[in-house]
Design a protein around this motif. Sequence first.
Motif, PDB file in Angstrom:
ATOM      1  N   HIS A 186       0.837  -1.194   0.000  1.00  0.00           N
ATOM      2  CA  HIS A 186       0.000   0.000   0.000  1.00  0.00           C
ATOM      3  C   HIS A 186       0.874   1.246   0.000  1.00  0.00           C
ATOM      4  O   HIS A 186       1.817   1.346   0.790  1.00  0.00           O
ATOM      5  CB  HIS A 186      -0.925   0.025   1.218  1.00  0.00           C
ATOM      6  CG  HIS A 186      -1.952  -1.053   1.197  1.00  0.00           C
ATOM      7  ND1 HIS A 186      -1.713  -2.322   1.673  1.00  0.00           N
ATOM      8  CD2 HIS A 186      -3.232  -1.061   0.718  1.00  0.00           C
ATOM      9  CE1 HIS A 186      -2.801  -3.063   1.505  1.00  0.00           C
ATOM     10  NE2 HIS A 186      -3.729  -2.321   0.931  1.00  0.00           N
ATOM     11  N   THR A 187       0.552   2.176  -0.884  1.00  0.00           N
ATOM     12  CA  THR A 187       1.298   3.425  -0.994  1.00  0.00           C
ATOM     13  C   THR A 187       0.329   4.598  -0.973  1.00  0.00           C
ATOM     14  O   THR A 187      -0.676   4.597  -1.699  1.00  0.00           O
ATOM     15  CB  THR A 187       2.109   3.477  -2.307  1.00  0.00           C
ATOM     16  OG1 THR A 187       2.966   2.337  -2.376  1.00  0.00           O
ATOM     17  CG2 THR A 187       2.947   4.743  -2.374  1.00  0.00           C
ATOM     18  N   VAL A 188       0.607   5.567  -0.125  1.00  0.00           N
ATOM     19  CA  VAL A 188      -0.131   6.833  -0.106  1.00  0.00           C
ATOM     20  C   VAL A 188       0.807   7.903  -0.649  1.00  0.00           C
ATOM     21  O   VAL A 188       1.925   8.063  -0.155  1.00  0.00           O
ATOM     22  CB  VAL A 188      -0.588   7.205   1.312  1.00  0.00           C
ATOM     23  CG1 VAL A 188      -1.307   8.553   1.302  1.00  0.00           C
ATOM     24  CG2 VAL A 188      -1.493   6.128   1.884  1.00  0.00           C
ATOM     25  N   LYS A 189       0.343   8.629  -1.653  1.00  0.00           N
ATOM     26  CA  LYS A 189       1.202   9.615  -2.330  1.00  0.00           C
ATOM     27  C   LYS A 189       0.510  10.973  -2.376  1.00  0.00           C
ATOM     28  O   LYS A 189      -0.678  11.065  -2.682  1.00  0.00           O
ATOM     29  CB  LYS A 189       1.506   9.148  -3.753  1.00  0.00           C
ATOM     30  CG  LYS A 189       2.384  10.096  -4.563  1.00  0.00           C
ATOM     31  CD  LYS A 189       2.638   9.519  -5.959  1.00  0.00           C
ATOM     32  CE  LYS A 189       3.484  10.438  -6.817  1.00  0.00           C
ATOM     33  NZ  LYS A 189       3.715   9.871  -8.172  1.00  0.00           N
ATOM     34  N   TYR A 190       1.282  12.006  -2.056  1.00  0.00           N
ATOM     35  CA  TYR A 190       0.847  13.393  -2.238  1.00  0.00           C
ATOM     36  C   TYR A 190       1.734  14.006  -3.313  1.00  0.00           C
ATOM     37  O   TYR A 190       2.970  14.011  -3.184  1.00  0.00           O
ATOM     38  CB  TYR A 190       0.981  14.185  -0.940  1.00  0.00           C
ATOM     39  CG  TYR A 190      -0.010  13.764   0.119  1.00  0.00           C
ATOM     40  CD1 TYR A 190      -1.245  14.394   0.236  1.00  0.00           C
ATOM     41  CD2 TYR A 190       0.285  12.730   1.004  1.00  0.00           C
ATOM     42  CE1 TYR A 190      -2.160  14.011   1.210  1.00  0.00           C
ATOM     43  CE2 TYR A 190      -0.621  12.341   1.984  1.00  0.00           C
ATOM     44  CZ  TYR A 190      -1.838  12.986   2.077  1.00  0.00           C
ATOM     45  OH  TYR A 190      -2.743  12.599   3.039  1.00  0.00           O
ATOM     46  N   ASP A 191       1.117  14.523  -4.362  1.00  0.00           N
ATOM     47  CA  ASP A 191       1.875  14.996  -5.517  1.00  0.00           C
ATOM     48  C   ASP A 191       1.565  16.469  -5.807  1.00  0.00           C
ATOM     49  O   ASP A 191       0.414  16.906  -5.724  1.00  0.00           O
ATOM     50  CB  ASP A 191       1.512  14.152  -6.741  1.00  0.00           C
ATOM     51  CG  ASP A 191       2.460  14.405  -7.907  1.00  0.00           C
ATOM     52  OD1 ASP A 191       3.684  14.416  -7.686  1.00  0.00           O
ATOM     53  OD2 ASP A 191       1.961  14.601  -9.030  1.00  0.00           O
ATOM     54  N   SER A 192       2.607  17.218  -6.131  1.00  0.00           N
ATOM     55  CA  SER A 192       2.448  18.601  -6.564  1.00  0.00           C
ATOM     56  C   SER A 192       3.391  18.845  -7.728  1.00  0.00           C
ATOM     57  O   SER A 192       4.182  17.967  -8.102  1.00  0.00           O
ATOM     58  CB  SER A 192       2.762  19.571  -5.419  1.00  0.00           C
ATOM     59  OG  SER A 192       4.159  19.657  -5.209  1.00  0.00           O
ATOM     60  N   GLU A 193       3.346  20.044  -8.287  1.00  0.00           N
ATOM     61  CA  GLU A 193       4.265  20.373  -9.377  1.00  0.00           C
ATOM     62  C   GLU A 193       5.707  20.473  -8.877  1.00  0.00           C
ATOM     63  O   GLU A 193       6.647  20.332  -9.662  1.00  0.00           O
ATOM     64  CB  GLU A 193       3.851  21.694 -10.035  1.00  0.00           C
ATOM     65  CG  GLU A 193       2.541  21.612 -10.810  1.00  0.00           C
ATOM     66  CD  GLU A 193       2.221  22.905 -11.537  1.00  0.00           C
ATOM     67  OE1 GLU A 193       3.031  23.860 -11.424  1.00  0.00           O
ATOM     68  OE2 GLU A 193       1.175  22.962 -12.216  1.00  0.00           O
ATOM     69  N   ILE A 194       5.888  20.678  -7.601  1.00  0.00           N
ATOM     70  CA  ILE A 194       7.222  20.877  -7.034  1.00  0.00           C
ATOM     71  C   ILE A 194       7.864  19.567  -6.588  1.00  0.00           C
ATOM     72  O   ILE A 194       9.035  19.302  -6.850  1.00  0.00           O
ATOM     73  CB  ILE A 194       7.155  21.860  -5.850  1.00  0.00           C
ATOM     74  CG1 ILE A 194       6.680  23.220  -6.330  1.00  0.00           C
ATOM     75  CG2 ILE A 194       8.522  21.974  -5.148  1.00  0.00           C
ATOM     76  CD1 ILE A 194       6.390  24.200  -5.214  1.00  0.00           C
ATOM     77  N   ASP A 195       7.070  18.712  -5.931  1.00  0.00           N
ATOM     78  CA  ASP A 195       7.640  17.471  -5.409  1.00  0.00           C
ATOM     79  C   ASP A 195       6.524  16.478  -5.088  1.00  0.00           C
ATOM     80  O   ASP A 195       5.335  16.766  -5.245  1.00  0.00           O
ATOM     81  CB  ASP A 195       8.520  17.728  -4.176  1.00  0.00           C
ATOM     82  CG  ASP A 195       7.788  18.451  -3.056  1.00  0.00           C
ATOM     83  OD1 ASP A 195       6.544  18.514  -3.091  1.00  0.00           O
ATOM     84  OD2 ASP A 195       8.461  18.960  -2.140  1.00  0.00           O
TER      85      ASP A 195
END
Length: 239
Positions: A186-195
Amino acid sequence: MKIALLGYGRMGKTIEKIAKSRGHEVVVKVSDDIDNYDLDAESVDVAIDFSVPTAAFKNITTCFRKQIPVVSGTTGWLDDYEKAKKICSEENSAFIYASNFSLGVNIFFELNQKLAGMMQSLEDYSAEIEEIHHTKKLDAPSGTAISLAEQIIDVNPRIKGWQLEDADKDEIPVYAKREEDVPGTHTVKYDSEIDSIEIKHTAKSRQGFALGAVIAGEYLKDKTGIFTMKDVLSDLFKN
């Protein structure tokens, strides 16, 4: 402790092995209709349910009516969860349901909840969840992935729900993959244009799930009421 196993597939057999190594006895193995077995509170201390979604509600509530405490890790039946809790209370029995009994996953839940609280004010980040399991897993997404999503939703007012893959902007996309011989990732990911920020839990075998279920059974024995793995962990780590 005398244990009834409700479901005797791969997880049931792993639980049996772990239970015996901890000095317990498996007295019943229910592999078909629970009505074919003579269960009562005199002969069974705890039932551990890892059956199939279509059998779980009947298995669990039959045990409640016999005052047998139940630990359940079966997912895919939760439309009847509130009804099961009501029957448990009416019958003065005991119940722990968890989407995942692994001690490591329950620590992962705590991390997920903490991270979700930190991220809820950062509007540039979008959340997504990926889960990978073996090809014989019947439900998708996994109960663990749903629990992770619900934890994020509970603390983030900008997120209204989750969807399997095709999500709107105010929903969490959950991606479910099925591959041979994968116990659970299980992977929880927070994504933005920066990182990007990720937290991940990878199960290496089913033993972690089985051990957690047996420990939950040890906790539930001789109790009445409805509990969670938070209660089990609090008791386990109180010293």
